[in-house]
Design an enzyme around this catalytic site. Structure first.
Site, PDB file in Angstrom:
ATOM      1  N   ASP A  11       0.849  -1.148  -0.002  1.00  0.00           N
ATOM      2  CA  ASP A  11      -0.166  -0.071   0.079  1.00  0.00           C
ATOM      3  C   ASP A  11       0.927   1.367  -0.152  1.00  0.00           C
ATOM      4  O   ASP A  11       1.697   1.437   0.776  1.00  0.00           O
ATOM      5  CB  ASP A  11      -0.708   0.085   1.207  1.00  0.00           C
ATOM      6  N   ASP A 130     -13.745  -6.886  -4.480  1.00  0.00           N
ATOM      7  CA  ASP A 130     -14.116  -6.761  -2.891  1.00  0.00           C
ATOM      8  C   ASP A 130     -15.168  -7.610  -2.553  1.00  0.00           C
ATOM      9  O   ASP A 130     -16.365  -7.000  -3.138  1.00  0.00           O
ATOM     10  CB  ASP A 130     -13.990  -5.511  -2.416  1.00  0.00           C
TER      11      ASP A 130
END
Lengths: 252, 205
Positions: A11, A130
């Protein structure tokens, strides 16, 4: 035969690695490219950089990072986060990324998958999904906006549509398992990887090397992604691969 | 100087950087004159076969590449660039290739994942200067179409993806790699280096 891939995910915010990283042998543990190069040396098969910058400047920094990554890495890498148009894809791919990953923008504008696949080839277009189980619907539903927004789309339907539209790969994250470190979502991964004919990357829930063995022995996933367990050196890529090899899973 | 053909089909950063790190002089170019002067030519490529031939044609590079091949200049096609070396392809209709090597490009067909994407084992099939001192290993592939070469002798390395798949082709100065040597770790870089080094020695390929 083709090997199963192990993919660390980083990230990145405003050009820096977000999650605290505890590598002692890095000059600058916050530099995503340096961390990526370390994973490259440790036999990671591929890398994913997820840009979570909110600002325009942050995005520009990401492009500079991609250029540096392309110069230093000897393995392929994917960039996701904040890619909403074909121009965004162009900018990242021409900076040297091998693939771009789209999530919310693909749900909001499914034509983006076709446009990207037509212009750059399917192999460049990863659709990230997701997924969260809905006990009432008795099925997994698609979430967007970093998992904050529920849609009415069923994950299998959306995965099939994404492939029909030209996705070359599906990055499947289980929101139910993510961060829990008690294993990948095997039923979800099994279903999606069986029903579609592009590679599926399992994501969310890895905590030990046994979880990687499970996902490859019990589903048809082509790759498995993990973040914190690698960053915090709880398990090394080498250990994961040794465990896989011992269980008859073909790895590099 | 090694010329890397820039014709709008894929990013060229990784290939050019890898060669620069090995201290080779490179030029990323679509200029015919530079290609004529180059010691060797690398033809990369990502995307569709027909589009690629169109883009080469638009820049007047088809003839340049054919002449370079005839003049014994080393040429390395990478990924789609390797497929373009062959006679023709079925990708989105029939398209003619550069026809520097005889063979046809077809789509993978079967109940398995397409594209063929990831690290797969490279098996050396015929002795070749590329392989001297190297050991077989994994390299990174990503493609939905593959080459069926007319002459098996032209296929010097293969991989296995539900069938034998041409991974490296070579006949004298014409070479191709279906995988991405610039994305294939150490072995990939070693193979790229071999091509670059052999290209500097006249008649080594």
């Amino acid at each position: 035969m083709i090997t199963k891939r192990i993919i660390p995910c980083l990230d990145v915010k405003d050009g820096r690695v977000v999650k605290g990283v505890s590598f002692v042998d890095l000059r600058d543990a916050g530099d995503p490219v340096e961390l990526a190069a370390l994973y490259d040396r440790e036999q990671a098969d591929e890398l994913v950089f997820l840009d979570i910058s909110a600002s325009h400047e942050g995005r520009k920094t990401m492009r500079d990072m991609v250029i540096r990554a392309a110069e230093q890495l000897t393995i392929p890498f994917t960039v996701g986060g904040g890619i909403g148009t074909v121009d965004d894809m162009f900018s990242i791919l021409w900076a040297g990324a091998d693939k771009v990953s789209i999530n919310t923008s693909a749900v909001l504008t499914p034509g983006l998958i076709e446009e990207g696949a037509k212009r750059f080839g399917s192999q460049c277009i990863v659709v990230a999904i997701d997924a969260k189980y809905d006990p009432e619907e008795k099925d997994w539903l698609v979430y967007t906006h970093g998992g904050r927004k529920r849609t009415e789309k069923r994950v299998l339907d959306w995965a099939k549509e994404a492939v029909d539209r030209g996705a070359g790969e599906i990055l499947l994250t289980s929101m139910d398992q993510d961060g829990r470190k008690n294993g990948y979502d095997l039923p979800l991964t099994r279903l999606i990887s069986r029903e579609i004919n592009v590679p599926v990357i399992a994501s969310g829930g890895a905590g030990t090397e046994a979880h990687f063995v499970d996902v490859f022995l019990q589903t048809e996933a082509a790759a498995a992604l993990a973040a914190s367990i690698f960053h915090y050196q709880e398990v090394s890529i080498k250990q994961v691969k040794a465990a896989l090899e011992k269980n008859g899973v073909n790895v590099r | 100087m090694i010329a890397i053909v820039d014709y709008g089909m894929g990013n060229l950063h990784s290939v050019s950087k890898a060669l620069e790190k090995m201290n080779h002089e490179i030029a990323v170019t679509s200029d015919p004159e530079t290609l004529i002067q180059a010691d060797a030519i690398i033809l990369p490529g990502v995307g569709a076969f027909g589009d690629a031939m169109y883009e080469l044609g638009k820049r007047d590079l088809v003839t340049i590449l054919k002449e370079a091949a005839r003049s014994d200049k080393p040429i390395l096609g990478i990924c789609l660039g390797m497929q373009l070396l062959f006679t023709s392809s079925d990708e989105h209709g029939y398209h003619q290739g550069l026809n520097l090597l005889p063979g046809h490009v077809v789509r993978f067909e079967g109940d398995y994942n397409i594209p063929h994407m990831g690290w797969n084992w490279l098996s050396f099939k015929h002795p070749h200067p590329f392989f001297r001192g190297l050991e077989e290993g994994h390299v990174y592939f990503v493609h939905s179409h593959h080459v069926l070469a007319d002459n098996q002798e032209d296929v010097i390395a293969t991989t296995d993806y539900y069938q034998p798949v041409a991974a490296i082709v070579a006949r004298r100065n014409i070479c191709g790699m279906q995988f991405h040597p610039e994305k294939s770790g150490k072995l990939g870089l070693q193979l790229l280096e071999r091509f670059a080094r052999l290209s500097e020695k006249a008649g080594a390929l």
